[in-house]
Design a protein around this motif. Structure first.
Motif, PDB file in Angstrom:
ATOM      1  N   ALA A 117      36.926  42.965  46.358  1.00  0.00           N
ATOM      2  CA  ALA A 117      37.436  42.324  45.244  1.00  0.00           C
ATOM      3  C   ALA A 117      36.727  41.548  44.489  1.00  0.00           C
ATOM      4  O   ALA A 117      36.844  41.241  43.075  1.00  0.00           O
ATOM      5  CB  ALA A 117      38.749  41.581  45.990  1.00  0.00           C
ATOM      6  N   PHE A 118      35.791  41.110  45.456  1.00  0.00           N
ATOM      7  CA  PHE A 118      34.967  40.189  45.048  1.00  0.00           C
ATOM      8  C   PHE A 118      33.680  40.687  44.449  1.00  0.00           C
ATOM      9  O   PHE A 118      32.937  41.183  45.557  1.00  0.00           O
ATOM     10  CB  PHE A 118      34.333  38.179  46.022  1.00  0.00           C
ATOM     11  CG  PHE A 118      32.917  37.693  45.342  1.00  0.00           C
ATOM     12  CD1 PHE A 118      33.797  37.312  44.424  1.00  0.00           C
ATOM     13  CD2 PHE A 118      31.685  37.482  45.351  1.00  0.00           C
ATOM     14  CE1 PHE A 118      32.253  35.920  44.112  1.00  0.00           C
ATOM     15  CE2 PHE A 118      31.347  37.322  44.828  1.00  0.00           C
ATOM     16  CZ  PHE A 118      31.217  36.298  43.531  1.00  0.00           C
ATOM     17  N   ILE A 120      29.634  41.703  43.014  1.00  0.00           N
ATOM     18  CA  ILE A 120      28.713  40.818  41.980  1.00  0.00           C
ATOM     19  C   ILE A 120      27.208  42.303  41.247  1.00  0.00           C
ATOM     20  O   ILE A 120      26.911  41.720  40.325  1.00  0.00           O
ATOM     21  CB  ILE A 120      27.560  39.910  42.564  1.00  0.00           C
ATOM     22  CG1 ILE A 120      27.179  40.723  43.705  1.00  0.00           C
ATOM     23  CG2 ILE A 120      28.220  38.491  43.143  1.00  0.00           C
ATOM     24  CD1 ILE A 120      25.431  39.525  43.729  1.00  0.00           C
ATOM     25  N   VAL A 122      29.788  43.621  39.565  1.00  0.00           N
ATOM     26  CA  VAL A 122      30.491  44.199  38.300  1.00  0.00           C
ATOM     27  C   VAL A 122      29.726  43.979  36.857  1.00  0.00           C
ATOM     28  O   VAL A 122      30.512  44.373  36.125  1.00  0.00           O
ATOM     29  CB  VAL A 122      32.010  43.278  38.518  1.00  0.00           C
ATOM     30  CG1 VAL A 122      32.271  43.437  39.226  1.00  0.00           C
ATOM     31  CG2 VAL A 122      31.339  42.080  38.067  1.00  0.00           C
ATOM     32  N   VAL A 126      31.370  44.507  33.103  1.00  0.00           N
ATOM     33  CA  VAL A 126      32.772  42.929  32.641  1.00  0.00           C
ATOM     34  C   VAL A 126      31.111  43.024  31.411  1.00  0.00           C
ATOM     35  O   VAL A 126      31.988  42.710  30.476  1.00  0.00           O
ATOM     36  CB  VAL A 126      31.154  42.336  33.211  1.00  0.00           C
ATOM     37  CG1 VAL A 126      31.215  40.557  32.731  1.00  0.00           C
ATOM     38  CG2 VAL A 126      32.054  41.682  34.791  1.00  0.00           C
ATOM     39  N   ARG A 130      33.595  43.092  27.624  1.00  0.00           N
ATOM     40  CA  ARG A 130      33.269  41.615  26.779  1.00  0.00           C
ATOM     41  C   ARG A 130      33.288  42.167  25.401  1.00  0.00           C
ATOM     42  O   ARG A 130      33.778  41.811  24.457  1.00  0.00           O
ATOM     43  CB  ARG A 130      31.637  41.399  27.126  1.00  0.00           C
ATOM     44  CG  ARG A 130      31.745  39.662  27.778  1.00  0.00           C
ATOM     45  CD  ARG A 130      29.995  39.244  27.617  1.00  0.00           C
ATOM     46  NE  ARG A 130      30.159  38.628  28.886  1.00  0.00           N
ATOM     47  CZ  ARG A 130      29.097  38.547  29.589  1.00  0.00           C
ATOM     48  NH1 ARG A 130      27.813  39.697  29.667  1.00  0.00           N
ATOM     49  NH2 ARG A 130      28.894  37.981  30.689  1.00  0.00           N
ATOM     50  N   GLY A 177      27.870  35.606  37.197  1.00  0.00           N
ATOM     51  CA  GLY A 177      29.026  34.912  36.181  1.00  0.00           C
ATOM     52  C   GLY A 177      29.935  34.004  37.065  1.00  0.00           C
ATOM     53  O   GLY A 177      30.535  32.394  36.968  1.00  0.00           O
ATOM     54  N   ALA A 178      30.775  34.284  39.120  1.00  0.00           N
ATOM     55  CA  ALA A 178      31.372  33.959  39.228  1.00  0.00           C
ATOM     56  C   ALA A 178      30.660  32.438  40.718  1.00  0.00           C
ATOM     57  O   ALA A 178      31.915  32.751  41.065  1.00  0.00           O
ATOM     58  CB  ALA A 178      32.460  34.637  39.993  1.00  0.00           C
ATOM     59  N   SER A 248      39.499  29.467  38.375  1.00  0.00           N
ATOM     60  CA  SER A 248      38.931  30.425  37.954  1.00  0.00           C
ATOM     61  C   SER A 248      40.434  31.186  36.778  1.00  0.00           C
ATOM     62  O   SER A 248      41.446  30.719  37.697  1.00  0.00           O
ATOM     63  CB  SER A 248      38.818  31.851  38.610  1.00  0.00           C
ATOM     64  OG  SER A 248      37.488  31.377  38.821  1.00  0.00           O
ATOM     65  N   HIS A 264      38.891  37.956  32.025  1.00  0.00           N
ATOM     66  CA  HIS A 264      36.927  38.260  32.145  1.00  0.00           C
ATOM     67  C   HIS A 264      36.686  38.983  33.705  1.00  0.00           C
ATOM     68  O   HIS A 264      35.562  39.116  33.809  1.00  0.00           O
ATOM     69  CB  HIS A 264      36.902  36.681  31.397  1.00  0.00           C
ATOM     70  CG  HIS A 264      36.576  35.563  32.467  1.00  0.00           C
ATOM     71  ND1 HIS A 264      38.011  35.183  32.026  1.00  0.00           N
ATOM     72  CD2 HIS A 264      35.725  35.439  32.856  1.00  0.00           C
ATOM     73  CE1 HIS A 264      37.799  34.400  32.869  1.00  0.00           C
ATOM     74  NE2 HIS A 264      36.765  33.899  33.537  1.00  0.00           N
ATOM     75  N   ILE A 265      38.118  38.520  33.845  1.00  0.00           N
ATOM     76  CA  ILE A 265      38.060  38.658  35.576  1.00  0.00           C
ATOM     77  C   ILE A 265      38.253  40.293  35.690  1.00  0.00           C
ATOM     78  O   ILE A 265      39.014  40.384  35.088  1.00  0.00           O
ATOM     79  CB  ILE A 265      38.473  37.947  36.170  1.00  0.00           C
ATOM     80  CG1 ILE A 265      38.114  36.480  36.464  1.00  0.00           C
ATOM     81  CG2 ILE A 265      38.372  38.217  37.886  1.00  0.00           C
ATOM     82  CD1 ILE A 265      38.730  35.853  36.906  1.00  0.00           C
ATOM     83  N   PRO A 268      37.315  45.582  40.145  1.00  0.00           N
ATOM     84  CA  PRO A 268      36.149  46.652  40.843  1.00  0.00           C
ATOM     85  C   PRO A 268      36.395  47.631  41.453  1.00  0.00           C
ATOM     86  O   PRO A 268      36.110  48.298  41.287  1.00  0.00           O
ATOM     87  CB  PRO A 268      34.930  45.450  41.771  1.00  0.00           C
ATOM     88  CG  PRO A 268      35.298  44.066  41.806  1.00  0.00           C
ATOM     89  CD  PRO A 268      36.965  43.794  41.766  1.00  0.00           C
ATOM     90  N   ASP A 291      33.537  28.182  43.947  1.00  0.00           N
ATOM     91  CA  ASP A 291      33.735  29.832  42.797  1.00  0.00           C
ATOM     92  C   ASP A 291      34.053  30.356  42.625  1.00  0.00           C
ATOM     93  O   ASP A 291      34.689  30.463  42.556  1.00  0.00           O
ATOM     94  CB  ASP A 291      32.079  28.459  41.853  1.00  0.00           C
ATOM     95  CG  ASP A 291      31.635  29.376  40.468  1.00  0.00           C
ATOM     96  OD1 ASP A 291      32.848  29.889  40.069  1.00  0.00           O
ATOM     97  OD2 ASP A 291      30.712  29.183  40.100  1.00  0.00           O
ATOM     98  N   THR A 295      37.330  33.419  42.529  1.00  0.00           N
ATOM     99  CA  THR A 295      37.311  34.415  41.154  1.00  0.00           C
ATOM    100  C   THR A 295      38.029  35.581  42.441  1.00  0.00           C
ATOM    101  O   THR A 295      39.090  36.130  42.316  1.00  0.00           O
ATOM    102  CB  THR A 295      35.805  34.656  40.981  1.00  0.00           C
ATOM    103  OG1 THR A 295      35.374  33.700  40.326  1.00  0.00           O
ATOM    104  CG2 THR A 295      35.694  35.969  40.224  1.00  0.00           C
TER     105      THR A 295
HETATM  106  P1  AMP Z   1      34.828  32.411  37.011  1.00  0.00           P
HETATM  107  O1  AMP Z   1      35.011  31.665  35.085  1.00  0.00           O
HETATM  108  O2  AMP Z   1      34.433  31.589  38.059  1.00  0.00           O
HETATM  109  O3  AMP Z   1      36.305  33.479  37.954  1.00  0.00           O
HETATM  110  O4  AMP Z   1      33.996  33.785  37.030  1.00  0.00           O
HETATM  111  C1  AMP Z   1      33.801  34.573  35.905  1.00  0.00           C
HETATM  112  C2  AMP Z   1      33.336  35.891  36.306  1.00  0.00           C
HETATM  113  O5  AMP Z   1      32.376  36.652  36.855  1.00  0.00           O
HETATM  114  C3  AMP Z   1      33.588  36.300  35.329  1.00  0.00           C
HETATM  115  O6  AMP Z   1      32.883  36.384  33.811  1.00  0.00           O
HETATM  116  C4  AMP Z   1      31.812  37.770  35.659  1.00  0.00           C
HETATM  117  O7  AMP Z   1      30.769  37.760  34.953  1.00  0.00           O
HETATM  118  C5  AMP Z   1      32.420  37.916  36.833  1.00  0.00           C
HETATM  119  N1  AMP Z   1      33.429  38.580  37.092  1.00  0.00           N
HETATM  120  C6  AMP Z   1      33.942  38.941  37.232  1.00  0.00           C
HETATM  121  N2  AMP Z   1      34.780  39.724  37.800  1.00  0.00           N
HETATM  122  C7  AMP Z   1      34.490  39.452  39.205  1.00  0.00           C
HETATM  123  C8  AMP Z   1      34.771  40.149  40.055  1.00  0.00           C
HETATM  124  N3  AMP Z   1      35.522  41.105  40.336  1.00  0.00           N
HETATM  125  N4  AMP Z   1      33.272  39.524  41.289  1.00  0.00           N
HETATM  126  C9  AMP Z   1      32.380  38.532  41.536  1.00  0.00           C
HETATM  127  N5  AMP Z   1      32.255  38.476  39.587  1.00  0.00           N
HETATM  128  C10 AMP Z   1      32.469  38.927  38.852  1.00  0.00           C
END
Ligand code: AMP
Ligand code: MG
Length: 341
Positions: A117-118, A120, A122, A126, A130, A177-178, A248, A264-265, A268, A291, A295
């Motif tokens: 689910a998490f 990097i 992605v 993303v 965007r 970003g997360a 998040s 924006h999340i 994956p 953080d 996410t």
């Molecule tokens: P946050 O605001 O900390 O939740 O981070 C969101 C940012 O993490 C997004 O703008 C992407 O750059 C990145 N992101 C999106 N989906 C994921 C995911 N499933 N796992 C890790 N990073 C992600």
């Protein structure tokens, strides 16, 4: 994401004793500094005895964030992260800095624990989402399939002994970003601490790390991010000290099409932007953990998210969701421990 900082307590008081031989120390005073960093407003609030001490320390903390941005940025094609992404599919094991290694290792650990689910890797998805937000159009099918083929945390190999990283598939694009913002916030607080400033709060775009509280207070008073709907529950406040907090959610960055809101999340596992309109606030021992967990839990949803949280000591979560027309709140049992007015 946003968690509003409401109040930072009263100014400090002099500890000097009347009649002693040594001169009384000047009282602690509250100072606040703001700078754009990592494309966001970063804010430092701290207590110090002189403006010159406060300013020098804050400058050093901001400089550390700027240094880390040059490592982690996915916008800057010259960052260490972007240069690493450019080696993908070329059978190269690249030695990385300690900071990048720390964040990659922590990201991969969370990817395993959250069953992907998490993730990097992605970045390609993303970027598609965007673009979809800018153009107000869902991604084209062939581009979507191509992006998906370049995503998957198992496409990263970490060689622990050598501290090298290999990206297995061609055209991968890592996205921190997360998690990187949380790491930078922790590092900034560490810089202040190393300079003898313990009563401090560092925040970046609403995520934050708190050191010792303001003088005479139990913690820094923080409003948990409210949901932007008319029937949202009343505001909650927490008192934060020696912990990180991050939120998040899809309140500020989302695409609305055909009655669906794509966050924006990205999940994956499906390649789709989340659509269940939620805000997830995590409190943890540091902001890196808060953080990244916020996410991960956004993607997993309350049930699986709580199970993940239970495996991380010292973490709490508050989840507000509106999958349909009703607002649902889920909270870990000890979240209340942080509550305060
Ligand atoms: P946050 O605001 O900390 O939740 O981070 C969101 C940012 O993490 C997004 O703008 C992407 O750059 C990145 N992101 C999106 N989906 C994921 C995911 N499933 N796992 C890790 N990073 C992600
Ligand atoms: Mg996050």
């Amino acid at each position: 994401m946003m968690a509003r900082i409401i109040c930072f307590g009263i100014a400090g008081f002099a500890l000097g004793l009347m009649g002693c031989h040594s001169p009384a120390k000047p009282p602690l005073k509250r100072f606040e500094f703001t700078q754009p960093q990592m494309g966001l407003p970063f804010r430092i609030v701290l207590y110090a005895r002189a403006e010159s001490i406060a300013r020098t320390a804050a400058d050093a903390a901001f400089a550390r964030v700027a240094e880390l941005n040059a490592v982690f940025s996915d916008y800057d094609s010259d960052s260490e992260l972007s240069r690493l992404s450019q080696t993908s599919g070329k059978h190269q094991a690249v030695r990385v800095s300690r900071e990048l290694w720390d964040v990659l290792r922590e990201s991969q650990r969370l990817a395993e624990d959250s069953e992907g689910a998490f993730d990097i890797t992605v970045g390609p998805l993303v970027n598609l989402w965007r673009k979809a937000r800018r153009e107000k159009q869902l991604p084209r099918g062939d581009l979507f399939q191509d992006a998906r083929s370049r995503v998957g945390y198992r496409k990263i190999t970490l060689h622990r002994k050598e501290q090298t990283v290999e990206l297995i598939a061609p055209n991968m694009r890592l996205d921190l970003g997360a998690i990187a913002k949380g790491y930078a916030i922790d590092e900034a607080l560490g810089v202040l601490r190393a300079r003898g400033i313990s009563r401090a709060l560092v925040s970046g775009g609403g995520d934050m790390a708190a050191g010792s509280p303001p003088p005479g207070r139990k913690g820094w008073r923080i409003e948990v991010a409210p949901l932007d709907v008319s029937n949202a529950p009343p505001a909650r406040f927490v008192l934060l000290a020696h912990h990180g907090l991050a939120t998040s959610g899809d309140v500020f960055q989302r695409l609305e099409l055909d009655g669906k809101r794509y966050s924006h999340i990205v999940d994956p596992r499906t390649g789709l932007g989340l659509t269940d309109h939620s805000l997830v606030t995590v409190i943890a021992r540091d902001c890196t953990t808060a953080d990244s967990l916020a996410t991960a839990i956004s993607v997993l949803g309350p049930e699986k998210g709580m199970a993940l949280l239970a495996r991380r000591r010292g973490t709490e979560v508050h989840i507000v969701r509106m999958p349909g027309s009703e607002v649902e709140i889920t909270e870990s049992p000890s979240f209340r421990r942080f509550e305060g007015r």
